[in-house]
Structures are given as structure tokens and as C-alpha cells.
Design a protein around this motif. Structure first.
Motif, PDB file in Angstrom:
ATOM      1  N   CYS A 112       0.796  -1.239   0.000  1.00 20.66           N
ATOM      2  CA  CYS A 112       0.000   0.000   0.000  1.00 20.66           C
ATOM      3  C   CYS A 112       0.825   1.285   0.000  1.00 20.66           C
ATOM      4  O   CYS A 112       0.241   2.362   0.020  1.00 20.66           O
ATOM      5  CB  CYS A 112      -1.004  -0.004   1.133  1.00 20.66           C
ATOM      6  SG  CYS A 112      -0.288   0.099   2.765  1.00 20.66           S
ATOM      7  N   ASN A 113       2.146   1.197   0.009  1.00 18.88           N
ATOM      8  CA  ASN A 113       3.024   2.343  -0.209  1.00 18.88           C
ATOM      9  C   ASN A 113       3.248   3.231   1.011  1.00 18.88           C
ATOM     10  O   ASN A 113       3.902   4.257   0.901  1.00 18.88           O
ATOM     11  CB  ASN A 113       2.529   3.186  -1.401  1.00 18.88           C
ATOM     12  CG  ASN A 113       3.566   4.130  -1.954  1.00 18.88           C
ATOM     13  OD1 ASN A 113       4.756   3.829  -1.965  1.00 18.88           O
ATOM     14  ND2 ASN A 113       3.135   5.281  -2.415  1.00 18.88           N
ATOM     15  N   LEU A 114       2.749   2.893   2.179  1.00 20.38           N
ATOM     16  CA  LEU A 114       3.011   3.708   3.364  1.00 20.38           C
ATOM     17  C   LEU A 114       4.377   3.362   3.947  1.00 20.38           C
ATOM     18  O   LEU A 114       4.851   2.230   3.812  1.00 20.38           O
ATOM     19  CB  LEU A 114       1.927   3.486   4.421  1.00 20.38           C
ATOM     20  CG  LEU A 114       0.538   3.971   4.050  1.00 20.38           C
ATOM     21  CD1 LEU A 114      -0.442   3.641   5.163  1.00 20.38           C
ATOM     22  CD2 LEU A 114       0.531   5.462   3.766  1.00 20.38           C
ATOM     23  N   THR A 115       5.002   4.335   4.610  1.00 23.24           N
ATOM     24  CA  THR A 115       6.301   4.096   5.242  1.00 23.24           C
ATOM     25  C   THR A 115       6.131   3.099   6.379  1.00 23.24           C
ATOM     26  O   THR A 115       5.192   3.202   7.175  1.00 23.24           O
ATOM     27  CB  THR A 115       6.896   5.418   5.770  1.00 23.24           C
ATOM     28  OG1 THR A 115       6.983   6.337   4.692  1.00 23.24           O
ATOM     29  CG2 THR A 115       8.276   5.200   6.346  1.00 23.24           C
ATOM     30  N   LEU A 116       7.048   2.132   6.468  1.00 25.99           N
ATOM     31  CA  LEU A 116       6.981   1.111   7.513  1.00 25.99           C
ATOM     32  C   LEU A 116       7.477   1.662   8.840  1.00 25.99           C
ATOM     33  O   LEU A 116       8.391   2.484   8.881  1.00 25.99           O
ATOM     34  CB  LEU A 116       7.826  -0.101   7.114  1.00 25.99           C
ATOM     35  CG  LEU A 116       7.421  -0.810   5.828  1.00 25.99           C
ATOM     36  CD1 LEU A 116       8.375  -1.955   5.537  1.00 25.99           C
ATOM     37  CD2 LEU A 116       5.989  -1.305   5.906  1.00 25.99           C
ATOM     38  N   GLU A 117       6.876   1.164   9.913  1.00 23.83           N
ATOM     39  CA  GLU A 117       7.260   1.556  11.266  1.00 23.83           C
ATOM     40  C   GLU A 117       7.854   0.350  11.980  1.00 23.83           C
ATOM     41  O   GLU A 117       7.318  -0.756  11.893  1.00 23.83           O
ATOM     42  CB  GLU A 117       6.039   2.052  12.037  1.00 23.83           C
ATOM     43  CG  GLU A 117       5.357   3.260  11.404  1.00 23.83           C
ATOM     44  CD  GLU A 117       6.229   4.504  11.400  1.00 23.83           C
ATOM     45  OE1 GLU A 117       7.075   4.631  12.306  1.00 23.83           O
ATOM     46  OE2 GLU A 117       6.075   5.332  10.492  1.00 23.83           O
ATOM     47  N   PRO A 118       8.962   0.546  12.709  1.00 27.26           N
ATOM     48  CA  PRO A 118       9.547  -0.578  13.439  1.00 27.26           C
ATOM     49  C   PRO A 118       8.619  -1.056  14.551  1.00 27.26           C
ATOM     50  O   PRO A 118       7.930  -0.244  15.178  1.00 27.26           O
ATOM     51  CB  PRO A 118      10.844   0.000  14.006  1.00 27.26           C
ATOM     52  CG  PRO A 118      10.667   1.471  13.994  1.00 27.26           C
ATOM     53  CD  PRO A 118       9.678   1.796  12.925  1.00 27.26           C
ATOM     54  N   ILE A 119       8.600  -2.362  14.745  1.00 29.13           N
ATOM     55  CA  ILE A 119       7.866  -2.948  15.869  1.00 29.13           C
ATOM     56  C   ILE A 119       8.775  -3.965  16.541  1.00 29.13           C
ATOM     57  O   ILE A 119       9.728  -4.459  15.941  1.00 29.13           O
ATOM     58  CB  ILE A 119       6.526  -3.601  15.441  1.00 29.13           C
ATOM     59  CG1 ILE A 119       6.765  -4.730  14.425  1.00 29.13           C
ATOM     60  CG2 ILE A 119       5.556  -2.560  14.907  1.00 29.13           C
ATOM     61  CD1 ILE A 119       5.505  -5.544  14.114  1.00 29.13           C
ATOM     62  N   SER A 120       8.452  -4.281  17.770  1.00 30.26           N
ATOM     63  CA  SER A 120       9.262  -5.232  18.523  1.00 30.26           C
ATOM     64  C   SER A 120       8.952  -6.664  18.093  1.00 30.26           C
ATOM     65  O   SER A 120       7.923  -6.943  17.466  1.00 30.26           O
ATOM     66  CB  SER A 120       8.982  -5.084  20.019  1.00 30.26           C
ATOM     67  OG  SER A 120       7.673  -5.544  20.311  1.00 30.26           O
ATOM     68  N   GLN A 121       9.843  -7.552  18.471  1.00 28.77           N
ATOM     69  CA  GLN A 121       9.642  -8.978  18.195  1.00 28.77           C
ATOM     70  C   GLN A 121       8.352  -9.455  18.863  1.00 28.77           C
ATOM     71  O   GLN A 121       7.593 -10.228  18.281  1.00 28.77           O
ATOM     72  CB  GLN A 121      10.852  -9.757  18.709  1.00 28.77           C
ATOM     73  CG  GLN A 121      10.876 -11.197  18.341  1.00 28.77           C
ATOM     74  CD  GLN A 121      12.149 -11.870  18.829  1.00 28.77           C
ATOM     75  OE1 GLN A 121      12.754 -11.440  19.816  1.00 28.77           O
ATOM     76  NE2 GLN A 121      12.560 -12.902  18.143  1.00 28.77           N
ATOM     77  N   LYS A 122       8.096  -8.969  20.048  1.00 32.87           N
ATOM     78  CA  LYS A 122       6.888  -9.351  20.788  1.00 32.87           C
ATOM     79  C   LYS A 122       5.626  -8.891  20.052  1.00 32.87           C
ATOM     80  O   LYS A 122       4.643  -9.620  19.979  1.00 32.87           O
ATOM     81  CB  LYS A 122       6.929  -8.754  22.190  1.00 32.87           C
ATOM     82  CG  LYS A 122       5.784  -9.152  23.069  1.00 32.87           C
ATOM     83  CD  LYS A 122       5.938  -8.564  24.466  1.00 32.87           C
ATOM     84  CE  LYS A 122       4.758  -8.954  25.334  1.00 32.87           C
ATOM     85  NZ  LYS A 122       4.883  -8.420  26.689  1.00 32.87           N
ATOM     86  N   GLN A 123       5.657  -7.689  19.496  1.00 27.50           N
ATOM     87  CA  GLN A 123       4.508  -7.183  18.744  1.00 27.50           C
ATOM     88  C   GLN A 123       4.310  -7.958  17.449  1.00 27.50           C
ATOM     89  O   GLN A 123       3.179  -8.156  17.004  1.00 27.50           O
ATOM     90  CB  GLN A 123       4.702  -5.703  18.411  1.00 27.50           C
ATOM     91  CG  GLN A 123       4.628  -4.778  19.600  1.00 27.50           C
ATOM     92  CD  GLN A 123       5.033  -3.371  19.217  1.00 27.50           C
ATOM     93  OE1 GLN A 123       6.142  -3.149  18.722  1.00 27.50           O
ATOM     94  NE2 GLN A 123       4.134  -2.422  19.420  1.00 27.50           N
ATOM     95  N   ALA A 124       5.397  -8.389  16.837  1.00 30.72           N
ATOM     96  CA  ALA A 124       5.311  -9.097  15.560  1.00 30.72           C
ATOM     97  C   ALA A 124       4.870 -10.546  15.731  1.00 30.72           C
ATOM     98  O   ALA A 124       4.217 -11.100  14.845  1.00 30.72           O
ATOM     99  CB  ALA A 124       6.659  -9.055  14.847  1.00 30.72           C
ATOM    100  N   ALA A 125       5.219 -11.170  16.840  1.00 28.70           N
ATOM    101  CA  ALA A 125       5.020 -12.609  17.047  1.00 28.70           C
ATOM    102  C   ALA A 125       3.619 -13.116  16.697  1.00 28.70           C
ATOM    103  O   ALA A 125       3.498 -14.152  16.036  1.00 28.70           O
ATOM    104  CB  ALA A 125       5.405 -12.994  18.467  1.00 28.70           C
TER     105      ALA A 125
END
Length: 168
Positions: A112-125
Motif C-alpha cells: 500500500c506504499n506507506l512508510t513502515l514503522e519498526p515494531i518489537s519482536q513481541k509485537q510481531a510474534a
């Protein structure tokens, strides 16, 4: 390294593109490389022209008839090849774009072309396979569509293809 950050000053100086319906794969590559790249799979030419001009974008096309429109003169690149590596090479030569996958380049969502934001490993799991969550520590998420990205084996493959483009 997975590249993600908030939009920054460096991004302001980067060209914004509009890839026509024939260039979906190139659009995804450019987004991952941090370029704001609009793309619509189905769009009448008149509306495409309005969007390119209205949003001050550079048109990327394979359509020779579209490229002949006077209103788009000096605002487009007619790509010669169907192959994304050749297309990237042409853009490097003609527009001097940079093919960097580094911490200074904010990647965008390939969808969708939006800038990516970092997330933690816990948030991604909860949103990635368990093996991925256990093997990787860098993740990013798109605030728009919620897709989660990480530097998997595809990252090394992309890097190798970019090295081939640079070597030409």
C-alpha cells in the motif's frame, strides 16, 4: 538489515513515481527501496494523467501511446524491458535513482506504499510464523494494511539482484 523509519528529510528529496498497470512488480521493488510509488492495476489513462500531474509524480510506463501525450512530456520514463532488473538499471542510468537497502532509507509497504514503522519482536510474534518470530529480531509493520515485514531469505536475494544492477 530490515529498513524502516518514519518519513524523514531525506525522503523529501526523493522522486515520487507513478507506475502504470504494466509495472506492478517494479512498483513493489521501488517501494521496498523507499520510493513513494503509486500504482493502480486498473486505471483509465485520463485519470492516470490527472493523478501524475496533480500529485507531481514521475510516470513510469511501458505504454508507448501514453508516453506520446504532450501533457506528460518531461514527466515520464518509457521503460524498454519487461524485466524488473533491466527496468531498475534503466532508472539508475536515466534518473540516477539510488538502489540502497540501508538504515538511512525508509522502506515502504510493498502493498500500500506507506512508510513502515519498526515494531518489537513481541509485537510481531502474533502476526508471523512461530519460526520467523524465533529467528528474527527486526520487524516492521505497515500502519495502513497491517502487513509485517522482516529480513528473511528474500532480503539476501533482493540484495544480490541489486548488486547485479549496480555491476552493469
Amino acid at each position: 538489515m530490515l529498513v524502516c523509519s518514519q518519513a524523514n528529510q531525506k525522503e523529501v528529496n526523493r522522486p515520487a513515481f507513478f507506475a502504470d498497470a504494466m509495472l506492478g512488480r517494479l512498483a513493489r521493488w521501488l517501494r521496498i527501496l523507499g520510493y513513494d510509488t503509486a500504482y493502480k492495476a486498473v486505471l483509465p489513462d485520463e485519470l492516470l494523467v490527472q493523478l501524475v500531474l496533480g500529485d507531481n509524480r514521475w510516470l513510469l510506463t511501458r505504454d508507448r501511446y501514453l508516453a506520446k501525450r504532450k501533457v506528460l512530456r518531461e514527466r515520464l520514463t518509457l521503460l524498454r524491458s519487461d524485466h524488473v532488473v533491466d527496468q531498475l538499471q534503466q532508472l539508475v542510468l536515466e534518473l540516477q535513482i539510488q538502489l540502497n537497502l540501508d538504515a538511512q532509507t525508509p522502506s515502504r509497504c510493498a502493498h500500500c506504499n506507506l512508510t513502515l514503522e519498526p515494531i518489537s519482536q513481541k509485537q510481531a510474534a502474533p502476526n508471523v510464523p512461530a519460526f520467523v518470530a524465533g529467528q528474527h529480531s527486526e520487524f516492521a509493520r505497515c500502519a495502513g494494511c497491517g502487513r509485517v515485514y522482516w529480513p528473511g531469505t528474500h532480503w539476501a536475494h533482493m540484495g544480490a539482484q541489486l548488486d547485479r544492477v549496480r555491476a552493469r
